[in-house]
Design a protein around this motif. Sequence first.
Motif, PDB file in Angstrom:
ATOM      1  N   GLN A 169      28.509   4.728 -19.106  1.00 37.59           N
ATOM      2  CA  GLN A 169      27.793   4.092 -17.441  1.00 37.59           C
ATOM      3  C   GLN A 169      29.434   4.393 -16.973  1.00 37.59           C
ATOM      4  OE1 GLN A 169      25.689   0.103 -17.999  1.00 37.59           O
ATOM      5  NE2 GLN A 169      26.820   0.082 -19.389  1.00 37.59           N
ATOM      6  N   ILE A 192      26.913   9.614 -19.230  1.00 41.09           N
ATOM      7  CA  ILE A 192      25.421   8.314 -19.107  1.00 41.09           C
ATOM      8  C   ILE A 192      25.760   7.206 -20.697  1.00 41.09           C
ATOM      9  CG2 ILE A 192      23.247   8.009 -19.055  1.00 41.09           C
ATOM     10  CD1 ILE A 192      23.665  10.993 -18.200  1.00 41.09           C
ATOM     11  N   SER A 193      26.369   7.180 -21.688  1.00 37.64           N
ATOM     12  CA  SER A 193      26.176   6.581 -22.489  1.00 37.64           C
ATOM     13  C   SER A 193      27.126   5.363 -22.117  1.00 37.64           C
ATOM     14  CB  SER A 193      26.588   7.274 -23.677  1.00 37.64           C
ATOM     15  OG  SER A 193      26.784   5.861 -24.852  1.00 37.64           O
ATOM     16  N   ARG A 195      20.661   4.603 -21.923  1.00 36.15           N
ATOM     17  CA  ARG A 195      21.795   4.607 -22.308  1.00 36.15           C
ATOM     18  C   ARG A 195      20.949   5.300 -23.894  1.00 36.15           C
ATOM     19  NH1 ARG A 195      23.087  -0.191 -20.522  1.00 36.15           N
ATOM     20  NH2 ARG A 195      23.054  -1.584 -22.064  1.00 36.15           N
ATOM     21  N   PRO A 221      26.713   1.246 -13.411  1.00 34.27           N
ATOM     22  CA  PRO A 221      25.218   1.202 -14.890  1.00 34.27           C
ATOM     23  C   PRO A 221      24.367   1.998 -14.898  1.00 34.27           C
ATOM     24  CG  PRO A 221      25.751  -0.385 -12.511  1.00 34.27           C
ATOM     25  CD  PRO A 221      26.354   0.535 -12.056  1.00 34.27           C
ATOM     26  N   VAL A 222      24.087   1.451 -15.959  1.00 37.00           N
ATOM     27  CA  VAL A 222      22.148   2.960 -16.339  1.00 37.00           C
ATOM     28  C   VAL A 222      21.662   2.124 -17.393  1.00 37.00           C
ATOM     29  CG1 VAL A 222      21.964   4.250 -17.940  1.00 37.00           C
ATOM     30  CG2 VAL A 222      24.018   4.585 -16.996  1.00 37.00           C
ATOM     31  N   SER A 223      20.237   1.632 -17.373  1.00 35.52           N
ATOM     32  CA  SER A 223      19.757   0.842 -18.165  1.00 35.52           C
ATOM     33  C   SER A 223      19.857   1.437 -19.982  1.00 35.52           C
ATOM     34  CB  SER A 223      17.773   1.410 -18.138  1.00 35.52           C
ATOM     35  OG  SER A 223      17.507   2.828 -18.340  1.00 35.52           O
TER      36      SER A 223
END
Length: 547
Positions: free
Chosen positions: A338, A335-336, A348, A342-344
């Motif tokens: 991405q 997640i960190s 992150r 894309p991740v908000s």
Amino acid sequence: MTADSMIATILRQAPADRRASITAWRQLTDILAQRGNQLSDNDIRRSLHALAVLRPRVPESVRRDCARAIARHGRFAPLVAFYANDVPAVSAIMLREARLAESDWLALLPATSAMARSVLAGRSDLPKGVYRALASLGSASVALPQPEVVVQEESAPVKEVAAEPAATESHPSQISELVRRIDKYQSTRAQPAQSRTPRAAFLFETGPDGVIHWVEGVTRGAVIGLSIAEAAFGGEPGTDGIAAGAFRQRAEIINARMLLEGTPADAGEWRFSALPWFDPATGQFRGYRASARRPHRNEMPYGRPVTEDSGDSIRQLIHELRSPLNAISGFAQIISGQMFGPVSHGYRGMAETIVADAASVQSIIDDLETAARSSSADVGARSEEVVDIGVLVTQVESELVALLADQRVDLSISRVGGPFLGLASDADVRRMVGRLLTALVDVSEPGAILVGQLVTESRHDDMLQLRIVRPATIRFATAAELLDPGFSPEGEAPGAAVLSLGFSLRLVDSLARASGGRLDIGHNALTLHLPSANSKAEVELEAQQGE
């Protein structure tokens, strides 16, 4: 839409089939449970009348599920009374958990059956007036539910005996426990010459309440009546929290623990895996089908003979901790980074925090592994290693720069004498010095200076000493307090750091003793003693010069 209009809409639509009846039952129950106190008397009467008409068309399993869903939040007395007058399997669920005012209980009691009052008499959290009312009704008003299924002869197939239990609820009742114990006694009595060889595997099934009602491969009395829905503690027969957690989610159960009592062939620890199964026609959850086996040697972190290595249990625990921790850290890194898109920014940040926390927990696990290794029998077989402790202390000081800045603490360790050659493992010395200094920095006040000395007073001393003056926060703490894992300088044991001062000091002392040293807790300072290699190095040097 208001509750009144929702009830009117439900009552206008006459259920055409069983599925519609179940839907109407669930909707009316939910509205009465949540908003019953806000409804008019007319709507309450109409709703309860509709439930009474629907009850014969709604399966008992659905009624049990509804009772279980609203029981703990049951505050509407008319609905509690309605469910209390259902069959025992349904009413017991409601009456075990419902929370009503004393006046509501007193109004409800005259309308309940003897069985329902027996359930209430077994509770310990009701108002005192309710118990006085139950006592005033006399012992004849309290009775046990009568079984609805007659158990067939032992020679009948096991599947035929496994009918739907008469009193099934989320918590195994005293009746099911009594039946289980009687069944176990009869089974063991009927087979006096049974083999004492431990069995290797068996199969079993549970009902939707989690209670085992069919078994094949072991004595029925050892298993029938146990529940996988609740974790057993204190060495009692039953299953562990893994099974209970999976049951609540209707998830697959993999290698959960089960403890059985009974004959030597059945008793002891088992591992079982189970799959939930559902009615093909309605999709209704029907229970679990499972297979059990004896655990492998590496799956038993507890219950080992005393003669075996006591560190095995800790190593098994470490193994079980690493896998989920690595998975959590891995997903957080995905997640960190991405990696899947894309991740908000907020997510992150959360993922990066999880990665950092996982690294801290990983460090704790490493400490546990080190402690287990230091206490095991193979530590003494390690070859002695000459290390420059002065250099290692300097390296640890540089590694703690970020922590010191974050805590606003200064560290000053002077050298007295020298050289500082020691007989220990490089990794162990790093861990001992690092954990000792980190623990003392953590309990130091902002702005404090942590002062220490690395000392070797004579080239022929047996020990090197790393002395650290006690921080002001623990200046007057006793040695017993400092070694207590729950001790905190602020007196907040539940809020203490995950890796407590007590654990760190015990770890350092354990590692030091494994290397031939020790940790002394003095009135003014904590002193780490480590075996010196100075004299050994000098002898070797003289031997080389002589050659």
